[in-house]
Design a protein around this motif. Structure first.
Motif, PDB file in Angstrom:
ATOM      1  N   ASP A  75       0.869  -1.178   0.000  1.00  0.00           N
ATOM      2  CA  ASP A  75       0.000   0.000   0.000  1.00  0.00           C
ATOM      3  C   ASP A  75       0.906   1.228   0.000  1.00  0.00           C
ATOM      4  OD1 ASP A  75      -1.878   1.960   0.334  1.00  0.00           O
ATOM      5  OD2 ASP A  75      -2.762   1.133   2.163  1.00  0.00           O
ATOM      6  N   ILE A  76       1.201   1.739  -1.186  1.00  0.00           N
ATOM      7  CA  ILE A  76       2.118   2.871  -1.341  1.00  0.00           C
ATOM      8  C   ILE A  76       1.299   4.141  -1.526  1.00  0.00           C
ATOM      9  CG2 ILE A  76       4.053   3.833  -2.634  1.00  0.00           C
ATOM     10  CD1 ILE A  76       4.710   1.009  -3.579  1.00  0.00           C
ATOM     11  N   ARG A  77       1.489   5.105  -0.634  1.00  0.00           N
ATOM     12  CA  ARG A  77       0.700   6.332  -0.656  1.00  0.00           C
ATOM     13  C   ARG A  77       1.603   7.558  -0.751  1.00  0.00           C
ATOM     14  NH1 ARG A  77      -3.394   5.183   4.461  1.00  0.00           N
ATOM     15  NH2 ARG A  77      -3.906   3.004   3.931  1.00  0.00           N
ATOM     16  N   ALA A  78       1.123   8.563  -1.456  1.00  0.00           N
ATOM     17  CA  ALA A  78       1.812   9.856  -1.492  1.00  0.00           C
ATOM     18  C   ALA A  78       1.429  10.631  -0.238  1.00  0.00           C
ATOM     19  CB  ALA A  78       1.435  10.623  -2.744  1.00  0.00           C
ATOM     20  N   ALA A  79       2.437  11.156   0.459  1.00  0.00           N
ATOM     21  CA  ALA A  79       2.208  11.932   1.677  1.00  0.00           C
ATOM     22  C   ALA A  79       3.052  13.200   1.599  1.00  0.00           C
ATOM     23  CB  ALA A  79       2.577  11.118   2.917  1.00  0.00           C
ATOM     24  N   PRO A  80       2.455  14.315   1.233  1.00  0.00           N
ATOM     25  CA  PRO A  80       3.223  15.566   1.120  1.00  0.00           C
ATOM     26  C   PRO A  80       3.918  15.912   2.431  1.00  0.00           C
ATOM     27  CG  PRO A  80       1.027  15.821   0.180  1.00  0.00           C
ATOM     28  CD  PRO A  80       1.033  14.501   0.905  1.00  0.00           C
ATOM     29  N   LEU A  81       4.985  16.672   2.315  1.00  0.00           N
ATOM     30  CA  LEU A  81       5.731  17.081   3.497  1.00  0.00           C
ATOM     31  C   LEU A  81       5.141  18.359   4.080  1.00  0.00           C
ATOM     32  CD1 LEU A  81       9.368  16.441   2.215  1.00  0.00           C
ATOM     33  CD2 LEU A  81       7.998  14.978   3.714  1.00  0.00           C
ATOM     34  N   VAL A  82       5.051  18.394   5.409  1.00  0.00           N
ATOM     35  CA  VAL A  82       4.563  19.561   6.133  1.00  0.00           C
ATOM     36  C   VAL A  82       5.576  19.893   7.227  1.00  0.00           C
ATOM     37  CG1 VAL A  82       2.145  19.061   5.655  1.00  0.00           C
ATOM     38  CG2 VAL A  82       3.211  18.105   7.708  1.00  0.00           C
ATOM     39  N   ARG A  83       5.342  20.975   7.927  1.00  0.00           N
ATOM     40  CA  ARG A  83       6.247  21.338   9.011  1.00  0.00           C
ATOM     41  C   ARG A  83       6.291  20.227  10.047  1.00  0.00           C
ATOM     42  NH1 ARG A  83       9.564  24.771   6.761  1.00  0.00           N
ATOM     43  NH2 ARG A  83       8.433  26.450   5.689  1.00  0.00           N
ATOM     44  N   ALA A  84       7.488  19.897  10.507  1.00  0.00           N
ATOM     45  CA  ALA A  84       7.668  18.772  11.426  1.00  0.00           C
ATOM     46  C   ALA A  84       6.963  19.022  12.752  1.00  0.00           C
ATOM     47  CB  ALA A  84       9.156  18.528  11.655  1.00  0.00           C
ATOM     48  N   PRO A  85       6.416  17.967  13.360  1.00  0.00           N
ATOM     49  CA  PRO A  85       5.746  18.123  14.655  1.00  0.00           C
ATOM     50  C   PRO A  85       6.747  18.281  15.793  1.00  0.00           C
ATOM     51  CG  PRO A  85       5.782  15.819  14.027  1.00  0.00           C
ATOM     52  CD  PRO A  85       6.350  16.587  12.860  1.00  0.00           C
ATOM     53  N   GLY A  86       6.230  18.766  16.911  1.00  0.00           N
ATOM     54  CA  GLY A  86       7.069  18.881  18.096  1.00  0.00           C
ATOM     55  C   GLY A  86       8.191  19.881  17.934  1.00  0.00           C
ATOM     56  N   GLU A  87       9.330  19.559  18.517  1.00  0.00           N
ATOM     57  CA  GLU A  87      10.471  20.465  18.505  1.00  0.00           C
ATOM     58  C   GLU A  87      11.427  20.206  17.353  1.00  0.00           C
ATOM     59  OE1 GLU A  87      12.289  19.804  22.255  1.00  0.00           O
ATOM     60  OE2 GLU A  87      10.571  20.498  23.431  1.00  0.00           O
ATOM     61  N   TRP A  88      11.069  19.284  16.468  1.00  0.00           N
ATOM     62  CA  TRP A  88      12.001  18.914  15.407  1.00  0.00           C
ATOM     63  C   TRP A  88      11.992  19.927  14.269  1.00  0.00           C
ATOM     64  CZ3 TRP A  88      15.519  15.442  16.440  1.00  0.00           C
ATOM     65  CH2 TRP A  88      15.258  14.502  17.438  1.00  0.00           C
ATOM     66  N   PRO A  89      13.163  20.211  13.702  1.00  0.00           N
ATOM     67  CA  PRO A  89      13.226  21.154  12.583  1.00  0.00           C
ATOM     68  C   PRO A  89      12.871  20.481  11.262  1.00  0.00           C
ATOM     69  CG  PRO A  89      15.422  20.359  13.085  1.00  0.00           C
ATOM     70  CD  PRO A  89      14.499  19.747  14.113  1.00  0.00           C
ATOM     71  N   GLY A  90      12.684  21.282  10.224  1.00  0.00           N
ATOM     72  CA  GLY A  90      12.485  20.732   8.890  1.00  0.00           C
ATOM     73  C   GLY A  90      11.052  20.286   8.649  1.00  0.00           C
ATOM     74  N   LEU A  91      10.895  19.194   7.903  1.00  0.00           N
ATOM     75  CA  LEU A  91       9.605  18.727   7.414  1.00  0.00           C
ATOM     76  C   LEU A  91       9.367  17.268   7.797  1.00  0.00           C
ATOM     77  CD1 LEU A  91       9.971  20.132   3.761  1.00  0.00           C
ATOM     78  CD2 LEU A  91       9.000  21.310   5.746  1.00  0.00           C
ATOM     79  N   TRP A  92       8.093  16.881   7.771  1.00  0.00           N
ATOM     80  CA  TRP A  92       7.726  15.490   8.005  1.00  0.00           C
ATOM     81  C   TRP A  92       6.483  15.178   7.174  1.00  0.00           C
ATOM     82  CZ3 TRP A  92      10.201  11.421   9.170  1.00  0.00           C
ATOM     83  CH2 TRP A  92       9.543  10.243   9.535  1.00  0.00           C
ATOM     84  N   TYR A  93       6.172  13.899   7.047  1.00  0.00           N
ATOM     85  CA  TYR A  93       5.092  13.447   6.181  1.00  0.00           C
ATOM     86  C   TYR A  93       3.708  13.753   6.781  1.00  0.00           C
ATOM     87  CZ  TYR A  93       8.938  10.807   4.122  1.00  0.00           C
ATOM     88  OH  TYR A  93      10.128  10.457   3.550  1.00  0.00           O
TER      89      TYR A  93
END
Length: 261
Positions: A144-162
């Motif tokens: 089951d392969i899904r596209a998940a755009p990147l958004v601002r990372a949750p919590g205190e982490w920098p960068g992006l997350w799915y």
């Protein structure tokens, strides 16, 4: 994400779903850790020897054309073999992966060989997700392969997350092979937002565990998640951080631990 085709050493630039670009601080971190980690980047270009790749394909009963190109920012043979070893030994029911590609192919085949388990794989690129579905279908494999755009990372982490609103409540094997470090050297640290879903005896595999950025991530995870035993293994040029969630000695937990004994 991992293409079947030959690629440049760095992944293509990425933007957040909201159109934002990396901050100055993020750019400074990428430049600094790139300067520190360039010897590691050079060592990671090969992807593993022809002999080790051939041995892996023979074990999976797949043709040589199934993995035509490895190396650069892709998963190397050592990481792929570790995925196969883990699935065949621990027999996970639910596998969740971030960063589709060669790891998806070998995980799907290992699950097929084990006779059980479901693979849910996320990638940030819609066209790439579709290409990987076709890649697996060529070898009679499914995930089951899904596209998940990147958004601002949750919590205190920098960068992006799915952006993944629908996730299984229990994860037996969590494979982290994205997003690329060129967003931020600590970008994969946000995967800890899923650790509450990792089942007792469940396993976490973080690719590129020997990189300077991932070593910082590992230190933070160890401090925040004492119920997960993290250790760094070096099955290939990039290293893998392996975590096993503690429990009461369940059969699944013992099987998972035996892989890395």
């Amino acid at each position: 994400m991992t293409s079947r085709h030959a690629t440049s050493p760095l992944a293509k630039p990425l933007l957040a779903l909201d159109g934002g670009s990396p901050s100055i601080a993020d750019r400074v971190h990428v430049a600094a850790f790139g300067a520190i980690g360039w010897p590691w980047l050079l060592r990671s270009l090969s992807g593993g020897s022809r002999q080790s790749r051939a041995a892996l394909l023979e074990r999976l009963d797949l043709p040589e054309s199934a993995l035509p190109n490895l190396g650069s920012w892709k998963a190397d043979v050592g990481f792929l073999k570790l995925i196969v070893d883990t699935i065949l030994a621990a027999k996970p029911r639910m596998v969740v992966e971030f960063g589709a590609g060669a790891s998806t192919l070998v995980a799907a085949r290992a699950l097929q060989m084990s006779g059980q388990g479901h693979l849910l794989s996320f990638d940030q690129d819609q066209a790439f997700a579709e290409a990987n579905r076709s890649w697996l279908a060529e070898h009679d494999l499914h995930a089951d392969i899904r596209a998940a755009p990147l958004v601002r990372a949750p919590g205190e982490w920098p960068g992006l997350w799915y952006d993944t609103p629908d996730l299984p409540a229990a994860i037996d094997l969590l494979i982290i092979d994205g997003p690329p470090w060129s967003i931020h050297p600590f970008v994969r640290g946000a995967a800890e937002s899923l650790f509450e879903r990792v089942s007792v005896g469940g396993i976490v595999l973080l690719d590129d565990g020997a990189r300077p950025g991932e070593r910082v991530v590992a230190r933070r995870w160890r401090a925040r998640w004492p119920d997960i035993d993290f250790r760094l293994l070096k099955p290939g040029s990039k290293g893998t951080l392996v975590g096993i969630r503690h429990g009461r000695g369940t059969p699944q937990e013992r099987r998972g631990a035996e892989v890395y004994a």
